[in-house]
Write a protein that holds these residues in place. Structure first.
Motif, PDB file in Angstrom:
ATOM      1  N   THR A  51       0.822  -1.200   0.000  1.00 31.16           N
ATOM      2  CA  THR A  51       0.000   0.000   0.000  1.00 31.16           C
ATOM      3  C   THR A  51       0.859   1.254   0.000  1.00 31.16           C
ATOM      4  O   THR A  51       0.606   2.188  -0.743  1.00 31.16           O
ATOM      5  CB  THR A  51      -0.913   0.025   1.241  1.00 31.16           C
ATOM      6  OG1 THR A  51      -1.627  -1.211   1.318  1.00 31.16           O
ATOM      7  CG2 THR A  51      -1.891   1.167   1.192  1.00 31.16           C
ATOM      8  N   SER A  52       1.878   1.271   0.895  1.00 33.40           N
ATOM      9  CA  SER A  52       2.725   2.458   1.029  1.00 33.40           C
ATOM     10  C   SER A  52       4.071   2.087   1.614  1.00 33.40           C
ATOM     11  O   SER A  52       4.147   1.248   2.510  1.00 33.40           O
ATOM     12  CB  SER A  52       2.049   3.488   1.945  1.00 33.40           C
ATOM     13  OG  SER A  52       2.913   4.580   2.189  1.00 33.40           O
ATOM     14  N   ASP A  53       5.108   2.719   1.125  1.00 32.44           N
ATOM     15  CA  ASP A  53       6.425   2.535   1.731  1.00 32.44           C
ATOM     16  C   ASP A  53       6.755   3.695   2.672  1.00 32.44           C
ATOM     17  O   ASP A  53       7.856   3.786   3.193  1.00 32.44           O
ATOM     18  CB  ASP A  53       7.507   2.380   0.664  1.00 32.44           C
ATOM     19  CG  ASP A  53       7.638   3.596  -0.238  1.00 32.44           C
ATOM     20  OD1 ASP A  53       6.832   4.548  -0.111  1.00 32.44           O
ATOM     21  OD2 ASP A  53       8.544   3.602  -1.092  1.00 32.44           O
ATOM     22  N   ARG A  54       5.793   4.583   2.912  1.00 34.66           N
ATOM     23  CA  ARG A  54       6.012   5.754   3.761  1.00 34.66           C
ATOM     24  C   ARG A  54       5.299   5.677   5.106  1.00 34.66           C
ATOM     25  O   ARG A  54       5.712   6.313   6.063  1.00 34.66           O
ATOM     26  CB  ARG A  54       5.573   7.012   3.042  1.00 34.66           C
ATOM     27  CG  ARG A  54       6.436   7.305   1.846  1.00 34.66           C
ATOM     28  CD  ARG A  54       6.060   8.602   1.245  1.00 34.66           C
ATOM     29  NE  ARG A  54       6.967   8.901   0.158  1.00 34.66           N
ATOM     30  CZ  ARG A  54       6.975  10.034  -0.472  1.00 34.66           C
ATOM     31  NH1 ARG A  54       6.124  10.978  -0.146  1.00 34.66           N
ATOM     32  NH2 ARG A  54       7.818  10.232  -1.446  1.00 34.66           N
ATOM     33  N   LEU A  55       4.163   4.970   5.155  1.00 32.58           N
ATOM     34  CA  LEU A  55       3.437   4.888   6.420  1.00 32.58           C
ATOM     35  C   LEU A  55       2.644   3.607   6.491  1.00 32.58           C
ATOM     36  O   LEU A  55       2.394   2.951   5.493  1.00 32.58           O
ATOM     37  CB  LEU A  55       2.530   6.105   6.634  1.00 32.58           C
ATOM     38  CG  LEU A  55       1.364   6.331   5.677  1.00 32.58           C
ATOM     39  CD1 LEU A  55       0.125   5.586   6.123  1.00 32.58           C
ATOM     40  CD2 LEU A  55       1.055   7.811   5.607  1.00 32.58           C
ATOM     41  N   ALA A  56       2.295   3.249   7.731  1.00 38.23           N
ATOM     42  CA  ALA A  56       1.437   2.090   7.987  1.00 38.23           C
ATOM     43  C   ALA A  56       0.289   2.544   8.865  1.00 38.23           C
ATOM     44  O   ALA A  56       0.442   3.441   9.695  1.00 38.23           O
ATOM     45  CB  ALA A  56       2.225   0.988   8.676  1.00 38.23           C
ATOM     46  N   VAL A  57      -0.858   1.913   8.684  1.00 33.88           N
ATOM     47  CA  VAL A  57      -2.032   2.176   9.517  1.00 33.88           C
ATOM     48  C   VAL A  57      -2.451   0.843  10.111  1.00 33.88           C
ATOM     49  O   VAL A  57      -2.616  -0.147   9.393  1.00 33.88           O
ATOM     50  CB  VAL A  57      -3.180   2.804   8.703  1.00 33.88           C
ATOM     51  CG1 VAL A  57      -4.386   3.055   9.598  1.00 33.88           C
ATOM     52  CG2 VAL A  57      -2.728   4.094   8.029  1.00 33.88           C
ATOM     53  N   VAL A  58      -2.606   0.835  11.437  1.00 35.03           N
ATOM     54  CA  VAL A  58      -2.920  -0.389  12.160  1.00 35.03           C
ATOM     55  C   VAL A  58      -4.072  -0.101  13.116  1.00 35.03           C
ATOM     56  O   VAL A  58      -4.094   0.946  13.776  1.00 35.03           O
ATOM     57  CB  VAL A  58      -1.687  -0.870  12.967  1.00 35.03           C
ATOM     58  CG1 VAL A  58      -2.013  -2.117  13.771  1.00 35.03           C
ATOM     59  CG2 VAL A  58      -0.494  -1.112  12.047  1.00 35.03           C
ATOM     60  N   HIS A  59      -5.022  -1.025  13.187  1.00 40.17           N
ATOM     61  CA  HIS A  59      -6.071  -0.934  14.210  1.00 40.17           C
ATOM     62  C   HIS A  59      -5.596  -1.773  15.394  1.00 40.17           C
ATOM     63  O   HIS A  59      -5.164  -2.913  15.230  1.00 40.17           O
ATOM     64  CB  HIS A  59      -7.402  -1.482  13.695  1.00 40.17           C
ATOM     65  CG  HIS A  59      -8.457  -1.488  14.749  1.00 40.17           C
ATOM     66  ND1 HIS A  59      -8.876  -2.647  15.373  1.00 40.17           N
ATOM     67  CD2 HIS A  59      -9.146  -0.473  15.313  1.00 40.17           C
ATOM     68  CE1 HIS A  59      -9.798  -2.338  16.264  1.00 40.17           C
ATOM     69  NE2 HIS A  59      -9.980  -1.028  16.254  1.00 40.17           N
ATOM     70  N   VAL A  60      -5.646  -1.195  16.598  1.00 35.93           N
ATOM     71  CA  VAL A  60      -5.226  -1.887  17.808  1.00 35.93           C
ATOM     72  C   VAL A  60      -6.394  -1.910  18.784  1.00 35.93           C
ATOM     73  O   VAL A  60      -7.044  -0.887  19.006  1.00 35.93           O
ATOM     74  CB  VAL A  60      -4.004  -1.203  18.456  1.00 35.93           C
ATOM     75  CG1 VAL A  60      -3.664  -1.830  19.798  1.00 35.93           C
ATOM     76  CG2 VAL A  60      -2.802  -1.258  17.515  1.00 35.93           C
ATOM     77  N   GLU A  61      -6.637  -3.081  19.344  1.00 39.13           N
ATOM     78  CA  GLU A  61      -7.639  -3.219  20.400  1.00 39.13           C
ATOM     79  C   GLU A  61      -6.910  -3.670  21.663  1.00 39.13           C
ATOM     80  O   GLU A  61      -6.188  -4.670  21.652  1.00 39.13           O
ATOM     81  CB  GLU A  61      -8.696  -4.244  20.006  1.00 39.13           C
ATOM     82  CG  GLU A  61      -9.818  -4.338  21.001  1.00 39.13           C
ATOM     83  CD  GLU A  61     -10.915  -5.258  20.524  1.00 39.13           C
ATOM     84  OE1 GLU A  61     -11.027  -6.363  21.090  1.00 39.13           O
ATOM     85  OE2 GLU A  61     -11.642  -4.877  19.586  1.00 39.13           O
ATOM     86  N   LEU A  62      -7.076  -2.893  22.723  1.00 38.59           N
ATOM     87  CA  LEU A  62      -6.460  -3.216  23.999  1.00 38.59           C
ATOM     88  C   LEU A  62      -7.569  -3.681  24.939  1.00 38.59           C
ATOM     89  O   LEU A  62      -8.473  -2.908  25.267  1.00 38.59           O
ATOM     90  CB  LEU A  62      -5.739  -1.986  24.558  1.00 38.59           C
ATOM     91  CG  LEU A  62      -4.830  -2.191  25.756  1.00 38.59           C
ATOM     92  CD1 LEU A  62      -3.747  -3.223  25.472  1.00 38.59           C
ATOM     93  CD2 LEU A  62      -4.194  -0.872  26.170  1.00 38.59           C
TER      94      LEU A  62
END
Length: 122
Positions: free
Chosen positions: A30-41
């Motif tokens: 998708t991108s080599d500049r940023l990542a987007v992650v959903h985190v559930e704690l």
């Protein structure tokens, strides 16, 4: 363009009791500049002190409450707030609430998100 929907990807749990569950919403394709992650704690869950390697991080809470600790200072994050964690800063996370906390994590560059690939699949 890339569109992702939370809950449709591979979910991975940190290898510790009551640790967070992470789902990558973007990939290296998708991108080599940023990542987007959903985190559930989970309620009562935590993430021990850690750094993010070469990545800067932006935490965006969607629901629940998270305590972010850095250098002995606790900051409470909830929906409507954000936190920026600079490269090299060490932080821990704790969910003091009775419900799971949900966050979006943006990492730039995306190297930190690559670490999550070693977590076991839920």
């Amino acid at each position: 363009m890339h569109i992702a929907e939370i809950g449709t990807g591979t979910r991975r749990r940190a290898p510790l009791p009551d640790g967070p569950i992470a789902e990558a919403l973007t990939s290296a394709d998708t991108s080599d500049r940023l990542a987007v992650v959903h985190v559930e704690l989970p309620a009562g869950g935590s993430m021990l002190e850690h750094d993010h390697g070469a990545s800067e991080i932006v935490l965006i809470p969607l629901s629940g409450t998270v305590e972010l600790c850095q250098e002995g200072k606790n900051r409470t994050l909830s929906a409507g707030s954000t936190a920026h964690i600079a490269t090299g800063e060490r932080v821990s996370l704790n969910n003091p609430g009775a419900e799971p906390a949900s966050l979006i994590v943006v990492a730039s560059p995306p190297e930190f998100a690559g670490r999550l690939a070693s977590w076991p699949v839920v």
